[in-house]
Design an enzyme around this catalytic site. Structure first.
Site, PDB file in Angstrom:
ATOM      1  N   TYR A  62      20.196 -67.034  10.812  1.00  0.00           N
ATOM      2  CA  TYR A  62      19.975 -67.705   9.143  1.00  0.00           C
ATOM      3  C   TYR A  62      21.155 -67.004   8.512  1.00  0.00           C
ATOM      4  O   TYR A  62      21.870 -65.910   8.441  1.00  0.00           O
ATOM      5  CB  TYR A  62      18.525 -66.510   8.281  1.00  0.00           C
ATOM      6  CG  TYR A  62      17.220 -66.822   8.992  1.00  0.00           C
ATOM      7  CD1 TYR A  62      16.813 -67.914   8.971  1.00  0.00           C
ATOM      8  CD2 TYR A  62      16.807 -65.668   8.768  1.00  0.00           C
ATOM      9  CE1 TYR A  62      15.987 -67.766   9.887  1.00  0.00           C
ATOM     10  CE2 TYR A  62      15.292 -66.159   9.115  1.00  0.00           C
ATOM     11  CZ  TYR A  62      14.881 -66.950  10.321  1.00  0.00           C
ATOM     12  OH  TYR A  62      13.300 -67.439  10.323  1.00  0.00           O
ATOM     13  N   SER A 209       6.099 -69.939   7.512  1.00  0.00           N
ATOM     14  CA  SER A 209       5.535 -70.613   6.294  1.00  0.00           C
ATOM     15  C   SER A 209       3.718 -71.124   5.831  1.00  0.00           C
ATOM     16  O   SER A 209       3.352 -72.180   6.211  1.00  0.00           O
ATOM     17  CB  SER A 209       5.907 -72.813   7.012  1.00  0.00           C
ATOM     18  OG  SER A 209       7.513 -72.055   7.080  1.00  0.00           O
ATOM     19  N   PRO A 210       2.905 -70.426   5.412  1.00  0.00           N
ATOM     20  CA  PRO A 210       1.967 -70.034   5.645  1.00  0.00           C
ATOM     21  C   PRO A 210       1.563 -71.056   4.178  1.00  0.00           C
ATOM     22  O   PRO A 210       0.743 -71.204   4.529  1.00  0.00           O
ATOM     23  CB  PRO A 210       1.924 -68.632   5.399  1.00  0.00           C
ATOM     24  CG  PRO A 210       2.805 -67.828   4.875  1.00  0.00           C
ATOM     25  CD  PRO A 210       4.195 -68.822   5.968  1.00  0.00           C
ATOM     26  N   LEU A 211       2.408 -71.469   3.624  1.00  0.00           N
ATOM     27  CA  LEU A 211       2.790 -72.209   1.888  1.00  0.00           C
ATOM     28  C   LEU A 211       3.726 -73.232   2.161  1.00  0.00           C
ATOM     29  O   LEU A 211       3.378 -74.018   1.094  1.00  0.00           O
ATOM     30  CB  LEU A 211       3.259 -71.534   0.689  1.00  0.00           C
ATOM     31  CG  LEU A 211       2.545 -69.691   0.446  1.00  0.00           C
ATOM     32  CD1 LEU A 211       3.375 -69.250  -0.392  1.00  0.00           C
ATOM     33  CD2 LEU A 211       1.230 -70.166   0.465  1.00  0.00           C
ATOM     34  N   GLY A 212       3.187 -73.612   3.577  1.00  0.00           N
ATOM     35  CA  GLY A 212       3.691 -74.781   3.934  1.00  0.00           C
ATOM     36  C   GLY A 212       5.291 -75.537   3.496  1.00  0.00           C
ATOM     37  O   GLY A 212       5.476 -76.448   3.142  1.00  0.00           O
TER      38      GLY A 212
END
Length: 338
Positions: A62, A209-212
């Site tokens: 990153y 990415s649990p919130l897409g």
């Protein structure tokens, strides 16, 4: 924002690691989702620690490299509060050029030493292989990772986006504490084979990415809502393109309607769904929603106060059937171990 102490979850059983039930993905503070702001990123991490969100996730790629430096600055003087996770394996040069996936033992050792230096710490709590190198037997990679545990540089081992077969091979070499992989109302394919494997072997799950990638927050209403420099505007993320985006936003509208009935935001509802999958599947599950802003961190943390009944869970899964999301997770899925 929750006023009560944040609960903890235990990842893994053979080599357990206790972490805050909700973590913080730090990637976007340095790259990919628009212009970085180091000061705001540091403030967000420090606010997270104040709230009890102590499970921090970064990776050497990153930035590249700059996100680990940012995290190191943010936790300086507070290391004992943190469960620190980082990753190796997506090799990049300082100018950002992608070299490829590297799981060679000598690279594992060099990457760990470099991460420790950038982070300014003497050990990493959870060290992941970021992607499986299909040219190197995973037993060799994990063998080198196990040496890092023996040397005291790493406390626990993890994998990211590994297949069930490779999870088994890795776990036979050294106990794997956690698998990090994408999991949300929009991405549920791991339920078929991966989740049963994790349960059988006693491995925790860290959903990224649990919130897409922000879609499930309801704040992205069109491609124009994203900055010109945001990688989600590129073909690398098909779910954000054209007709696929329109179809997926229609699903978000259904989630928003349910959220309004619960008195929460759609993002909080989506996070509550992921958090509920731990007890539901008998696993330690600690999602790591990413943000680079304090206000969104506080909104995400409040998801811990959202209680979902069996009827709520059923309503969400009717609103977003597994096969309803349009578009692949990535434009190029060749780096995913399947």
């Amino acid at each position: 924002m929750t006023d009560s102490p944040i609960e903890h979850r235990t990842l893994g059983t053979a080599a357990p690691l206790e972490v805050s039930a909700l973590g913080l993905g730090c990637m976007g503070m340095s790259e990919f989702y628009g212009a970085p702001d180091e000061g705001e990123g540091i403030a967000t991490i420090q606010r997270a620690l104040d709230l009890g969100v102590t499970f921090l996730d970064t990776a050497d790629m990153y930035g590249p490299f700059t996100n680990e430096q940012l995290v190191g600055k943010a936790i300086s003087g507070r290391r004992e509060e943190v469960q620190l996770a980082t990753k190796f394996g997506n090799e990049r040069r300082p100018d950002g050029t992608r070299v490829g996936i590297n799981g060679r033992p000598e690279y594992v050792r060099a990457a760990c030493d470099a991460s420790l230096e950038r982070l300014g710490v003497d050990h990493i709590d959870l060290y992941y292989q970021h992607r499986v190198d299909k040219t190197v037997p995973i037993e060799e990679t994990v063998g080198a990772m196990a040496e890092l545990v023996q040397a005291g540089k790493v406390r626990h081992l993890g994998l990211s986006e590994a297949s069930a077969a490779n999870i088994r091979k890795a776990h036979a070499v050294h106990p794997i504490t956690a698998l990090q992989t994408e999991y949300s109302l929009f991405t549920r394919d791991l339920e078929d084979e991966i989740l049963p494997t994790l349960l059988e072997l006693g491995i925790g799950l860290v959903p990224y990415s649990p919130l897409g990638r922000g879609l499930l927050t309801g704040r992205i209403t069109s491609e124009d809502a994203l900055a010109e420099t945001d990688s989600r505007r590129t073909a690398y993320f098909p779910r954000f393109q054209g007709e696929a985006l329109d179809a997926n936003l229609a699903l978000v509208a259904r989630i928003t309607e349910i959220a309004e009935g619960k008195g929460c935001t759609p993002g909080q509802l989506a996070l509550a769904w992921v958090l509920a999958q731990g007890p539901r599947h008998g696993l330690g599950v600690a999602p790591i929603p990413g943000t680079k802003r304090v206000r969104y961190l506080e909104e995400n943390t409040a998801a811990l106060d959202v209680e979902l009944s069996a009827d709520d869970l059923e309503a969400l899964e009717r609103a977003v059937p597994r096969d309803a999301v349009v578009g692949a997770r990535y434009g190029d899925m060749s780096h995913i171990d399947a």
